[in-house]
Design a protein around this motif. Sequence first.
Motif, PDB file in Angstrom:
ATOM      1  N   GLY A 683       8.751 -17.821   0.560  1.00 38.14           N
ATOM      2  CA  GLY A 683       7.405 -17.394  -0.117  1.00 38.14           C
ATOM      3  C   GLY A 683       7.353 -16.178  -0.306  1.00 38.14           C
ATOM      4  O   GLY A 683       8.288 -15.443   0.213  1.00 38.14           O
ATOM      5  N   SER A 684       6.230 -15.634  -0.787  1.00 38.78           N
ATOM      6  CA  SER A 684       6.224 -14.290  -1.180  1.00 38.78           C
ATOM      7  C   SER A 684       4.639 -14.080  -1.564  1.00 38.78           C
ATOM      8  O   SER A 684       3.830 -14.862  -1.828  1.00 38.78           O
ATOM      9  CB  SER A 684       6.919 -13.868  -2.539  1.00 38.78           C
ATOM     10  OG  SER A 684       6.730 -14.703  -3.472  1.00 38.78           O
ATOM     11  N   THR A 685       4.429 -12.706  -1.649  1.00 36.22           N
ATOM     12  CA  THR A 685       3.034 -12.252  -1.858  1.00 36.22           C
ATOM     13  C   THR A 685       2.997 -10.824  -2.555  1.00 36.22           C
ATOM     14  O   THR A 685       3.932 -10.199  -2.184  1.00 36.22           O
ATOM     15  CB  THR A 685       2.019 -12.339  -0.996  1.00 36.22           C
ATOM     16  OG1 THR A 685       0.617 -12.369  -1.179  1.00 36.22           O
ATOM     17  CG2 THR A 685       2.168 -11.415   0.457  1.00 36.22           C
ATOM     18  N   THR A 686       2.176 -10.438  -3.142  1.00 35.71           N
ATOM     19  CA  THR A 686       1.982  -9.178  -3.877  1.00 35.71           C
ATOM     20  C   THR A 686       0.765  -8.486  -3.601  1.00 35.71           C
ATOM     21  O   THR A 686      -0.276  -9.157  -3.713  1.00 35.71           O
ATOM     22  CB  THR A 686       2.461  -9.073  -5.378  1.00 35.71           C
ATOM     23  OG1 THR A 686       3.721  -9.970  -5.659  1.00 35.71           O
ATOM     24  CG2 THR A 686       2.501  -7.764  -5.947  1.00 35.71           C
ATOM     25  N   LEU A 687       0.728  -7.295  -3.081  1.00 36.96           N
ATOM     26  CA  LEU A 687      -0.415  -6.548  -2.553  1.00 36.96           C
ATOM     27  C   LEU A 687      -0.623  -5.097  -3.499  1.00 36.96           C
ATOM     28  O   LEU A 687       0.519  -4.668  -3.890  1.00 36.96           O
ATOM     29  CB  LEU A 687      -0.558  -6.436  -0.988  1.00 36.96           C
ATOM     30  CG  LEU A 687      -0.308  -7.463  -0.333  1.00 36.96           C
ATOM     31  CD1 LEU A 687      -0.160  -7.296   1.179  1.00 36.96           C
ATOM     32  CD2 LEU A 687      -1.816  -8.455  -0.598  1.00 36.96           C
ATOM     33  N   THR A 688      -1.669  -4.727  -3.925  1.00 42.82           N
ATOM     34  CA  THR A 688      -1.672  -3.362  -4.394  1.00 42.82           C
ATOM     35  C   THR A 688      -2.321  -2.433  -3.732  1.00 42.82           C
ATOM     36  O   THR A 688      -2.615  -1.219  -4.175  1.00 42.82           O
ATOM     37  CB  THR A 688      -2.893  -3.781  -5.627  1.00 42.82           C
ATOM     38  OG1 THR A 688      -3.980  -4.230  -5.238  1.00 42.82           O
ATOM     39  CG2 THR A 688      -2.421  -4.643  -6.710  1.00 42.82           C
ATOM     40  N   GLN A 689      -2.459  -2.613  -2.334  1.00 39.92           N
ATOM     41  CA  GLN A 689      -2.994  -1.705  -1.384  1.00 39.92           C
ATOM     42  C   GLN A 689      -1.845  -0.729  -0.850  1.00 39.92           C
ATOM     43  O   GLN A 689      -1.006  -1.447  -0.701  1.00 39.92           O
ATOM     44  CB  GLN A 689      -3.845  -2.133  -0.180  1.00 39.92           C
ATOM     45  CG  GLN A 689      -5.171  -3.000  -0.475  1.00 39.92           C
ATOM     46  CD  GLN A 689      -4.777  -4.518  -0.908  1.00 39.92           C
ATOM     47  OE1 GLN A 689      -3.874  -4.641  -1.041  1.00 39.92           O
ATOM     48  NE2 GLN A 689      -5.860  -5.033  -0.500  1.00 39.92           N
ATOM     49  N   ARG A 690      -1.978   0.574  -0.578  1.00 43.53           N
ATOM     50  CA  ARG A 690      -1.000   1.327  -0.304  1.00 43.53           C
ATOM     51  C   ARG A 690      -0.794   1.080   1.362  1.00 43.53           C
ATOM     52  O   ARG A 690       0.438   1.149   1.799  1.00 43.53           O
ATOM     53  CB  ARG A 690      -1.182   2.770  -0.444  1.00 43.53           C
ATOM     54  CG  ARG A 690      -1.241   3.080  -1.880  1.00 43.53           C
ATOM     55  CD  ARG A 690      -1.483   4.735  -2.116  1.00 43.53           C
ATOM     56  NE  ARG A 690      -1.160   5.174  -3.476  1.00 43.53           N
ATOM     57  CZ  ARG A 690      -0.283   5.861  -3.958  1.00 43.53           C
ATOM     58  NH1 ARG A 690       0.898   5.821  -3.254  1.00 43.53           N
ATOM     59  NH2 ARG A 690       0.012   6.222  -5.156  1.00 43.53           N
ATOM     60  N   SER A 691      -1.979   0.657   1.995  1.00 48.42           N
ATOM     61  CA  SER A 691      -1.468   0.622   3.433  1.00 48.42           C
ATOM     62  C   SER A 691      -2.217  -0.771   3.763  1.00 48.42           C
ATOM     63  O   SER A 691      -3.350  -1.251   3.449  1.00 48.42           O
ATOM     64  CB  SER A 691      -2.293   1.751   4.049  1.00 48.42           C
ATOM     65  OG  SER A 691      -2.125   1.302   5.639  1.00 48.42           O
ATOM     66  N   VAL A 692      -1.724  -1.560   4.470  1.00 44.92           N
ATOM     67  CA  VAL A 692      -1.882  -2.948   4.698  1.00 44.92           C
ATOM     68  C   VAL A 692      -1.482  -3.196   6.248  1.00 44.92           C
ATOM     69  O   VAL A 692      -0.341  -3.239   6.592  1.00 44.92           O
ATOM     70  CB  VAL A 692      -1.183  -4.116   3.680  1.00 44.92           C
ATOM     71  CG1 VAL A 692      -1.579  -5.634   4.266  1.00 44.92           C
ATOM     72  CG2 VAL A 692      -2.087  -3.737   2.325  1.00 44.92           C
TER      73      VAL A 692
END
Length: 735
Positions: A683-692
């Motif tokens: 599985g995978s996911t993509t995030l656009t925040q610099r800090s999560v």
Amino acid sequence: MRFSHDRRGQSVVIGTVILFGFLIVAMAVYQAQVVPTENANVEFEHSQQVEGDFVDLRNALLSAVQTGDGRSTSVTLGTRYPQRTFFVNPPSVTGSVSTTESRELRVSNVTVDAEDNAAFYWDDRTGENDTITFDTRSLRYSPEYNELRDGPDLVYEHSLVVGEFDGAVLGRTGQTTVSSDRNRIRLTALDGDLSESAIERRTVDPVPISQSRRSVALNSTGDDPIVLELPTDVSMERADDLESEWERRLGANAESVTVADGVIRIELDGGEGYRLDLGKVGVGTGATVPNESDGYVVAVPSNDDAAVVEVRDRFNNPLQGANVSVFVDDDLETTRRTDDDGRAEFTPERSPRVEMTINDGEAPWEGVLFRAGTVGSGAGGDNINPSGETDIVLNDIGQPGNDVVELQFKNAGDEPREFREAEFTLYYRPQGATRETFTITGPGDRNQELSLRGGFQDLDEPFEILAGATKTMTFQFQDNVGGDLLGVSFRDDLNQQSLYLAGIEGDIEEGDGGGENGGDGGDAGDIEMRVDDLTRLASDDPEFYVSYDVGVDFDEIQISAEDSQNEFGASDQTTATDGRNGVTLEPGYDAGSEFAVTVTATEGGEVVAERTILTDADTQNPTENDDLSLGTSATLDASDIIDRTQTAQDNVRYRFDYDVSGTGSFSETQLHVVNRNGNGASGSTTLTQRSVNNADVEPGNGANTEYKLAILVVDADGAVVDDRIVVDVADGTDP
């Protein structure tokens, strides 16, 4: 004689009666309150155990259709209470597992992007309604508890297991039906009549009916959403709960989810293209097995003189045991049966016209025609210096040195072509000794020697020429070759054999070539690249994220991944106009094989730079990767990976925390959890925040197996510029 009243025994009798009464009351209370409570605990423990068994069964079903291997799984249907000497138990708990009635699954508002027979077949299959349909079933487990008032039924359908309580529906596994971050739809049909009811364990044997080994490209009709309509056996009284469970597990993968009238309706982004994987698995008895009557046939490239076809069933997968009729010059010659790979081959004498068909061959997708001269012992024998509109033609001849010859070829067609075998066929020298050997030294780092009339040899690397492009092959001799006549024969990807005769003199004119696909001007040093291997081994799904930075002037960039052995022809390619970027390539199948990942820059139709990295599609990144970070790139300043795997439920879960620098070029962070053994989900996911914090990736099954965990920082151009990659066993212990 007088008798007086004697009361000496009364207290003992009365005490005994009272004690006996207390005992009866205590036993009654124990029977009424304690026994049910203890039995409820026994039932609860059984409920937990059978849930694990049912999840194992779900994993076995998915594994069967992915790997082709059926794995027997036992389910503890019921349970017995502990024996009691003075107290009474209710009847032992029984449970049942059964399949539901068959219902239709629909994929709507789609067109299939394919070629030749595959295009004909799927155009007919989707019809006027632009819909793909097939039947499937759900699998339900139901217990008959005596004390546990809200023991759930368990329902498996469309890769998801849910617990159906009296007042709620709760998911028990992840789903693999839709993965939009990889633009993949996987649908597995369940078939068969299964009905078991018992107290003891019962074994369920999943049978792979159509192993998922091929995929097709899906696009929406227009820009409207692609719609999946999945039948469900969950009560519509709990439709809202089921809808919430699917929404939670699909996340950003879906535009909308609704549940009504016994159907789960999922809408996907119509602006995106998807790959569709289909398969079928059976349980119990009576499962229908697909055959060639509802399938199609495609040609398969061959490295010898054989005509080879592959028969595919209605789930788009290779079909074993199909009957293939072979016609030679329109006369029925023989019948072949397909092998384990769904393939049949025929090698004729001479080079006649060969047609291989299934069924009656009337539908355009039921036959493959091999033109005269393309197969057989004489294939290509008379094809000298071909010059047709779709041929590979000899474009120019050069002699940059006394003992060096350059032959420049041009692909006159509109599809990429390649030479796969070569033969040093003839050599004519007016005076003196003939030349007996030469070495192919280019393009690239080639060093392959051929002997005169030594027969065909497989090229160490296929010689690929893009559509409309030119490419030069260099031959090194040991002596002067000026003024002589050279004859070299090649067999190509269409199994056509051609002889090229070249009078040796002069040089190739400047501008006729250029680079690895049109001369010798290209330089791999002008391209920096990185390949992140994200292959899904369990589903035979190679995947590469390719980052590149081209340092020369160009008009177009082509990025491709191709099976370097070309055994099955698995490949994927895309084009771009950005000199620095990152793209995802999914060849479709043949995980574990070596792939050539290539970045090619062209200008004016000529190759000006090209670089190839060879890597096995095994989740391991190649060692040749470059560092594409710049002084202005963002960096991964901190990260934490937490293993939250539930081993008892076979549910792999990882939680990621990360901090990317507050400045520097940045677009997204990719989080990948990739199974490395081929026996678990990824599985995978993509995030656009610099800090999560608390970013969860939950692939599903695969507990206690090895995983590649990757945090990839991607800059504004799309290139990976920083990372953290670790390998961990998914067992609940942090890496």
